[in-house]
Scaffold this motif. Structure first.
Motif, PDB file in Angstrom:
ATOM      1  N   ILE A   1       8.946  54.336  35.572  1.00 30.10           N
ATOM      2  CA  ILE A   1       7.468  54.147  35.314  1.00 30.10           C
ATOM      3  C   ILE A   1       6.902  53.122  36.141  1.00 30.10           C
ATOM      4  O   ILE A   1       5.818  53.421  37.048  1.00 30.10           O
ATOM      5  CB  ILE A   1       7.177  53.803  33.916  1.00 30.10           C
ATOM      6  N   ILE A   2       7.174  51.886  36.560  1.00 31.99           N
ATOM      7  CA  ILE A   2       7.009  50.760  37.189  1.00 31.99           C
ATOM      8  C   ILE A   2       7.180  51.187  38.744  1.00 31.99           C
ATOM      9  O   ILE A   2       6.067  50.782  39.497  1.00 31.99           O
ATOM     10  CB  ILE A   2       7.462  49.402  36.746  1.00 31.99           C
ATOM     11  N   ARG A   3       8.200  51.845  39.303  1.00 32.62           N
ATOM     12  CA  ARG A   3       8.250  52.106  40.300  1.00 32.62           C
ATOM     13  C   ARG A   3       7.241  53.272  40.756  1.00 32.62           C
ATOM     14  O   ARG A   3       6.979  53.243  42.049  1.00 32.62           O
ATOM     15  CB  ARG A   3       9.677  52.740  40.656  1.00 32.62           C
ATOM     16  N   SER A   4       6.908  53.771  39.877  1.00 29.15           N
ATOM     17  CA  SER A   4       5.871  54.940  40.112  1.00 29.15           C
ATOM     18  C   SER A   4       4.315  54.371  40.575  1.00 29.15           C
ATOM     19  O   SER A   4       3.601  55.313  41.060  1.00 29.15           O
ATOM     20  CB  SER A   4       5.787  56.093  38.981  1.00 29.15           C
ATOM     21  N   LEU A   5       4.365  53.450  40.043  1.00 29.36           N
ATOM     22  CA  LEU A   5       2.685  52.665  40.384  1.00 29.36           C
ATOM     23  C   LEU A   5       2.429  52.393  41.855  1.00 29.36           C
ATOM     24  O   LEU A   5       3.380  51.758  42.415  1.00 29.36           O
ATOM     25  CB  LEU A   5       2.545  51.353  39.577  1.00 29.36           C
ATOM     26  N   LYS A   6       1.292  53.099  42.243  1.00 26.51           N
ATOM     27  CA  LYS A   6       1.056  52.671  43.625  1.00 26.51           C
ATOM     28  C   LYS A   6       1.022  51.232  44.176  1.00 26.51           C
ATOM     29  O   LYS A   6       1.171  50.828  45.355  1.00 26.51           O
ATOM     30  CB  LYS A   6      -0.051  53.586  44.116  1.00 26.51           C
ATOM     31  N   PHE A   7       0.671  50.491  43.409  1.00 25.55           N
ATOM     32  CA  PHE A   7       0.336  49.176  43.505  1.00 25.55           C
ATOM     33  C   PHE A   7       1.607  48.100  43.363  1.00 25.55           C
ATOM     34  O   PHE A   7       1.662  46.962  43.629  1.00 25.55           O
ATOM     35  CB  PHE A   7      -0.969  48.281  43.057  1.00 25.55           C
TER      36      PHE A   7
ATOM     37  N   ILE B   1      -2.256  43.877  34.436  1.00 27.41           N
ATOM     38  CA  ILE B   1      -1.601  42.638  34.992  1.00 27.41           C
ATOM     39  C   ILE B   1      -1.085  43.237  36.469  1.00 27.41           C
ATOM     40  O   ILE B   1      -0.916  42.428  37.431  1.00 27.41           O
ATOM     41  CB  ILE B   1      -0.666  42.121  33.921  1.00 27.41           C
ATOM     42  N   LEU B   2      -0.279  44.305  36.215  1.00 27.11           N
ATOM     43  CA  LEU B   2       0.065  44.811  37.667  1.00 27.11           C
ATOM     44  C   LEU B   2      -1.030  44.955  38.868  1.00 27.11           C
ATOM     45  O   LEU B   2      -0.696  44.786  39.929  1.00 27.11           O
ATOM     46  CB  LEU B   2       1.099  45.937  37.444  1.00 27.11           C
ATOM     47  N   ARG B   3      -1.977  45.613  38.508  1.00 26.80           N
ATOM     48  CA  ARG B   3      -3.066  45.997  39.500  1.00 26.80           C
ATOM     49  C   ARG B   3      -3.773  44.686  39.829  1.00 26.80           C
ATOM     50  O   ARG B   3      -4.026  44.359  40.943  1.00 26.80           O
ATOM     51  CB  ARG B   3      -4.129  46.630  38.650  1.00 26.80           C
ATOM     52  N   HIS B   4      -3.984  43.515  38.951  1.00 27.77           N
ATOM     53  CA  HIS B   4      -4.417  42.253  39.231  1.00 27.77           C
ATOM     54  C   HIS B   4      -3.382  41.483  40.164  1.00 27.77           C
ATOM     55  O   HIS B   4      -3.845  40.896  41.312  1.00 27.77           O
ATOM     56  CB  HIS B   4      -4.875  41.432  38.226  1.00 27.77           C
ATOM     57  N   ALA B   5      -2.326  41.524  39.860  1.00 30.46           N
ATOM     58  CA  ALA B   5      -1.275  40.900  40.609  1.00 30.46           C
ATOM     59  C   ALA B   5      -1.294  41.425  42.095  1.00 30.46           C
ATOM     60  O   ALA B   5      -1.130  40.668  43.011  1.00 30.46           O
ATOM     61  CB  ALA B   5       0.111  41.070  39.886  1.00 30.46           C
ATOM     62  N   ARG B   6      -1.140  42.809  42.164  1.00 25.04           N
ATOM     63  CA  ARG B   6      -1.171  43.369  43.452  1.00 25.04           C
ATOM     64  C   ARG B   6      -2.288  42.644  44.328  1.00 25.04           C
ATOM     65  O   ARG B   6      -2.142  42.670  45.632  1.00 25.04           O
ATOM     66  CB  ARG B   6      -1.064  44.672  43.550  1.00 25.04           C
ATOM     67  N   SER B   7      -3.605  42.487  43.808  1.00 24.23           N
ATOM     68  CA  SER B   7      -4.629  42.198  44.492  1.00 24.23           C
ATOM     69  C   SER B   7      -4.638  40.781  44.935  1.00 24.23           C
ATOM     70  O   SER B   7      -5.400  40.229  45.986  1.00 24.23           O
ATOM     71  CB  SER B   7      -6.040  42.491  43.661  1.00 24.23           C
TER      72      SER B   7
END
Length: 157
Positions: A64-70, A25-31
């Protein structure tokens, strides 16, 4: 800062027992946006709204969430009303799993956000892995490893 970007996205979630569905979800959202804010639901809201005790404490879920590059920004979501979060953050697209689509709660969310010009975008819910399934598995393990009333070999004299 979020206000400098054209399309600011907001992806709320508990993100407890972080798994591939959260990542997707987070990866798709960032796109789909120029700047992504992830809202991490507070421990108090999880208890109050969902009636669950988080396994992973808020401070760790945020890290954890802050550590994601996207993810551009991670914030605590301390209120149950997503419009309150919009008033604080001024995002223009809200991302949710498609398990919300066409539900009473989802339709209500769409109607509320339409009035303030915010789009709702749904992403496929990961059926194979969910926090609910992981929580159930942990509960089963905990139950099966609970001590019994039977005496152990150490209790004999």
């Amino acid at each position: 800062m979020a206000s400098q970007h054209q399309r600011v996205g907001y992806a709320p979630g508990a993100f407890d027992l972080f798994h591939i569905g959260h990542l997707n979800i987070l990866r798709h959202a960032r796109s789909k946006c120029d700047y992504l804010i992830a809202g991490v639901v507070s421990d108090e809201m999880l208890r109050e709204v969902k009636g669950i005790e988080p396994v992973i404490p808020l401070v760790e879920r945020l890290e954890i969430i802050r550590s994601l590059k996207f993810v551009d920004e991670a914030v605590v979501e301390p209120v149950p009303d997503k419009l309150d979060m919009w008033r604080m953050l001024r995002f223009n697209v809200l991302f949710k799993g498609d398990d919300w689509k066409d539900t009473v709660k989802g339709i209500q969310l769409e109607n509320e956000f339409e009035m303030v010009g915010v789009d709702i975008e749904y992403f496929p819910y990961t059926v194979s892995t969910s926090s609910t399934k992981l929580r159930s598995a942990l509960d089963a393990i905990t139950r099966s490893s609970a001590p019994t009333d039977a005496p152990s070999d150490f209790s004999r004299s």
